[in-house]
Scaffold this motif. Structure first.
Motif, PDB file in Angstrom:
ATOM      1  N   THR A  78       0.819  -1.205   0.000  1.00  0.00           N
ATOM      2  CA  THR A  78       0.000   0.000   0.000  1.00  0.00           C
ATOM      3  C   THR A  78       0.858   1.261   0.000  1.00  0.00           C
ATOM      4  O   THR A  78       2.048   1.237   0.307  1.00  0.00           O
ATOM      5  N   VAL A  79       0.214   2.366  -0.339  1.00  0.00           N
ATOM      6  CA  VAL A  79       0.825   3.688  -0.260  1.00  0.00           C
ATOM      7  C   VAL A  79      -0.083   4.556   0.607  1.00  0.00           C
ATOM      8  O   VAL A  79      -1.308   4.404   0.587  1.00  0.00           O
ATOM      9  N   VAL A  80       0.525   5.422   1.421  1.00  0.00           N
ATOM     10  CA  VAL A  80      -0.235   6.327   2.277  1.00  0.00           C
ATOM     11  C   VAL A  80      -0.538   7.598   1.501  1.00  0.00           C
ATOM     12  O   VAL A  80       0.367   8.237   0.956  1.00  0.00           O
ATOM     13  N   VAL A  81      -1.800   7.964   1.440  1.00  0.00           N
ATOM     14  CA  VAL A  81      -2.250   9.084   0.626  1.00  0.00           C
ATOM     15  C   VAL A  81      -2.860  10.168   1.505  1.00  0.00           C
ATOM     16  O   VAL A  81      -3.683   9.875   2.378  1.00  0.00           O
ATOM     17  N   THR A  82      -2.452  11.393   1.260  1.00  0.00           N
ATOM     18  CA  THR A  82      -3.047  12.534   1.944  1.00  0.00           C
ATOM     19  C   THR A  82      -4.209  13.042   1.104  1.00  0.00           C
ATOM     20  O   THR A  82      -4.020  13.424  -0.056  1.00  0.00           O
ATOM     21  N   ARG A  83      -5.392  13.051   1.657  1.00  0.00           N
ATOM     22  CA  ARG A  83      -6.577  13.466   0.904  1.00  0.00           C
ATOM     23  C   ARG A  83      -7.617  13.985   1.877  1.00  0.00           C
ATOM     24  O   ARG A  83      -7.540  13.756   3.082  1.00  0.00           O
ATOM     25  N   THR A 113      -6.621   1.500   7.597  1.00  0.00           N
ATOM     26  CA  THR A 113      -6.104   2.211   8.766  1.00  0.00           C
ATOM     27  C   THR A 113      -4.664   1.835   9.076  1.00  0.00           C
ATOM     28  O   THR A 113      -4.094   2.311  10.056  1.00  0.00           O
ATOM     29  N   GLY A 114      -4.063   0.975   8.255  1.00  0.00           N
ATOM     30  CA  GLY A 114      -2.673   0.598   8.417  1.00  0.00           C
ATOM     31  C   GLY A 114      -2.212  -0.125   7.175  1.00  0.00           C
ATOM     32  O   GLY A 114      -2.989  -0.415   6.263  1.00  0.00           O
ATOM     33  N   ALA A 115      -0.913  -0.435   7.127  1.00  0.00           N
ATOM     34  CA  ALA A 115      -0.343  -1.055   5.937  1.00  0.00           C
ATOM     35  C   ALA A 115      -0.687  -2.531   5.816  1.00  0.00           C
ATOM     36  O   ALA A 115      -0.698  -3.082   4.722  1.00  0.00           O
ATOM     37  N   ALA A 116      -0.966  -3.197   6.923  1.00  0.00           N
ATOM     38  CA  ALA A 116      -1.162  -4.650   6.901  1.00  0.00           C
ATOM     39  C   ALA A 116      -2.580  -5.014   6.489  1.00  0.00           C
ATOM     40  O   ALA A 116      -3.326  -5.640   7.228  1.00  0.00           O
ATOM     41  N   LEU A 140     -15.770  -6.063   0.165  1.00  0.00           N
ATOM     42  CA  LEU A 140     -15.849  -6.454   1.562  1.00  0.00           C
ATOM     43  C   LEU A 140     -15.289  -5.350   2.450  1.00  0.00           C
ATOM     44  O   LEU A 140     -14.441  -4.575   2.021  1.00  0.00           O
ATOM     45  N   ARG A 141     -15.767  -5.328   3.673  1.00  0.00           N
ATOM     46  CA  ARG A 141     -15.183  -4.451   4.695  1.00  0.00           C
ATOM     47  C   ARG A 141     -14.564  -5.337   5.770  1.00  0.00           C
ATOM     48  O   ARG A 141     -15.236  -6.191   6.338  1.00  0.00           O
ATOM     49  N   PHE A 142     -13.279  -5.150   6.014  1.00  0.00           N
ATOM     50  CA  PHE A 142     -12.584  -5.864   7.071  1.00  0.00           C
ATOM     51  C   PHE A 142     -12.501  -4.963   8.292  1.00  0.00           C
ATOM     52  O   PHE A 142     -12.141  -3.789   8.177  1.00  0.00           O
ATOM     53  N   ASP A 143     -12.830  -5.518   9.444  1.00  0.00           N
ATOM     54  CA  ASP A 143     -12.850  -4.688  10.647  1.00  0.00           C
ATOM     55  C   ASP A 143     -11.749  -5.063  11.636  1.00  0.00           C
ATOM     56  O   ASP A 143     -11.757  -4.612  12.777  1.00  0.00           O
ATOM     57  N   GLY A 144     -10.781  -5.881  11.214  1.00  0.00           N
ATOM     58  CA  GLY A 144      -9.670  -6.225  12.072  1.00  0.00           C
ATOM     59  C   GLY A 144      -9.867  -7.502  12.851  1.00  0.00           C
ATOM     60  O   GLY A 144      -8.901  -8.126  13.292  1.00  0.00           O
ATOM     61  N   THR A 145     -11.109  -7.937  13.028  1.00  0.00           N
ATOM     62  CA  THR A 145     -11.378  -9.184  13.736  1.00  0.00           C
ATOM     63  C   THR A 145     -12.245 -10.127  12.914  1.00  0.00           C
ATOM     64  O   THR A 145     -12.487 -11.261  13.315  1.00  0.00           O
ATOM     65  N   GLY A 146     -12.744  -9.674  11.797  1.00  0.00           N
ATOM     66  CA  GLY A 146     -13.596 -10.472  10.915  1.00  0.00           C
ATOM     67  C   GLY A 146     -13.928  -9.594   9.732  1.00  0.00           C
ATOM     68  O   GLY A 146     -13.401  -8.494   9.597  1.00  0.00           O
ATOM     69  N   ASN A 147     -14.791 -10.031   8.854  1.00  0.00           N
ATOM     70  CA  ASN A 147     -15.140  -9.174   7.731  1.00  0.00           C
ATOM     71  C   ASN A 147     -16.637  -9.201   7.477  1.00  0.00           C
ATOM     72  O   ASN A 147     -17.315 -10.177   7.767  1.00  0.00           O
ATOM     73  N   THR A 148     -17.137  -8.098   6.976  1.00  0.00           N
ATOM     74  CA  THR A 148     -18.551  -7.970   6.640  1.00  0.00           C
ATOM     75  C   THR A 148     -18.666  -7.637   5.161  1.00  0.00           C
ATOM     76  O   THR A 148     -18.023  -6.711   4.681  1.00  0.00           O
ATOM     77  N   SER A 149     -19.461  -8.384   4.443  1.00  0.00           N
ATOM     78  CA  SER A 149     -19.621  -8.127   3.016  1.00  0.00           C
ATOM     79  C   SER A 149     -20.421  -6.852   2.797  1.00  0.00           C
ATOM     80  O   SER A 149     -21.509  -6.695   3.349  1.00  0.00           O
ATOM     81  N   VAL A 150     -19.875  -5.934   2.022  1.00  0.00           N
ATOM     82  CA  VAL A 150     -20.594  -4.729   1.652  1.00  0.00           C
ATOM     83  C   VAL A 150     -21.594  -5.051   0.550  1.00  0.00           C
ATOM     84  O   VAL A 150     -22.747  -4.679   0.591  1.00  0.00           O
ATOM     85  N   VAL A 151     -21.117  -5.762  -0.468  1.00  0.00           N
ATOM     86  CA  VAL A 151     -21.966  -6.211  -1.562  1.00  0.00           C
ATOM     87  C   VAL A 151     -21.237  -7.375  -2.218  1.00  0.00           C
ATOM     88  O   VAL A 151     -20.013  -7.444  -2.194  1.00  0.00           O
ATOM     89  N   ASP A 152     -21.960  -8.334  -2.751  1.00  0.00           N
ATOM     90  CA  ASP A 152     -21.271  -9.484  -3.330  1.00  0.00           C
ATOM     91  C   ASP A 152     -21.679  -9.661  -4.788  1.00  0.00           C
ATOM     92  O   ASP A 152     -22.425  -8.864  -5.343  1.00  0.00           O
ATOM     93  N   LEU A 207     -15.117   3.945   6.441  1.00  0.00           N
ATOM     94  CA  LEU A 207     -13.758   3.981   6.943  1.00  0.00           C
ATOM     95  C   LEU A 207     -13.062   5.252   6.455  1.00  0.00           C
ATOM     96  O   LEU A 207     -13.419   5.810   5.421  1.00  0.00           O
ATOM     97  N   ALA A 208     -12.045   5.676   7.186  1.00  0.00           N
ATOM     98  CA  ALA A 208     -11.358   6.923   6.847  1.00  0.00           C
ATOM     99  C   ALA A 208      -9.851   6.751   6.874  1.00  0.00           C
ATOM    100  O   ALA A 208      -9.116   7.691   7.156  1.00  0.00           O
ATOM    101  N   GLY A 209      -9.361   5.527   6.573  1.00  0.00           N
ATOM    102  CA  GLY A 209      -7.931   5.282   6.578  1.00  0.00           C
ATOM    103  C   GLY A 209      -7.228   5.916   5.393  1.00  0.00           C
ATOM    104  O   GLY A 209      -7.860   6.371   4.427  1.00  0.00           O
TER     105      GLY A 209
END
Length: 225
Positions: A78-83, A113-116, A140-152, A207-209
């Motif tokens: 990933t790359v960190v972007v200022t926006r 929210t991080g590189a990993a 998908l949205r990953f929340d760090g402990t599991g994931n929730t599908s946004v749309v499939d 998310l706002a990462g």
């Protein structure tokens, strides 16, 4: 092996992430400063501001960004972007697969929210937009402990992609559009003939990462490039 050319993040102020993506050997992780919009990188000489976060499997080679996976793990760069917090964005990439096992996926990590941005339990929040070897696309949205599908893929529109082929070139596009603070994500895959698209409902607490990049996965013990 996936060769990615031109991941392009375009925002409402013309943010561009132009890159080429391969999947292969070793790349050094390093601390890079955040980039501002517009941003582009064609990987003609190096990996630019991208930071490989999970293993030494990403490398710039001959103008491509290459990644090889030989185990059943995800891999991200990933790359960190200022926006601006609600600044529209587009990510685009073109890739080819040179060798492939039966169950792999290629795509983007966005607003991480991080590189990993690798797995459900990586303690990092991010959106994943990818296409699998069978031609299925997903958000998908990953929340760090599991994931929730946004749309499939059941909500996808357009022609059928079919299984990914080593003879085809694929274009990926992920668009993030804000109305006020609500975010709509739309992800499309074009195989040269058909375009397949999934679009989320408005996300009221997005998310706002700041991490944007690639996130690929090999679900088999075999390898791919």
């Amino acid at each position: 092996m996936a060769f990615v050319r031109v991941p392009h993040i375009t925002s409402s102020c013309s943010m561009k992430l132009l890159s080429r993506f391969l999947i292969s050997s070793a790349i050094l992780s390093s601390a890079h400063a955040a980039v501002s919009l517009p941003y582009s990188n064609d990987f003609s000489t190096d990996d630019g501001q991208f930071t490989e976060s999970t293993d030494a499997q990403w490398i710039e080679s001959g103008g491509f960004y290459q990644n090889s996976i030989t185990n059943s793990n995800p891999s991200a760069s990933t790359v960190v972007v200022t926006r601006g917090a609600t600044e529209n964005f587009v990510m685009q990439s073109r890739f080819n697969v040179t060798t492939m096992t039966a169950s792999v996926s290629f795509g983007f990590a966005a607003l991480g929210t991080g590189a990993a941005t690798t797995g459900a339990n990586a303690a990092v929040n991010f959106y994943l937009a990818d296409v699998g070897s069978s031609g299925t696309i997903r958000l998908l949205r990953f929340d760090g402990t599991g994931n929730t599908s946004v749309v499939d893929d059941a909500a996808a529109t357009g022609g059928s992609l079919g299984p990914l082929l080593t003879t085809e070139t694929y274009d990926l596009t992920l668009t993030g559009t804000y109305t006020g603070s609500d975010l709509v994500l739309s992800f499309s895959v074009f195989d040269g003939t058909n375009t397949r698209t999934v679009t989320s409902a408005p996300i009221t607490t997005p998310l706002a990462g700041t991490n944007f990049g690639y996130r690929n996965r090999n679900n088999n013990t075999g390898g791919y490039v």
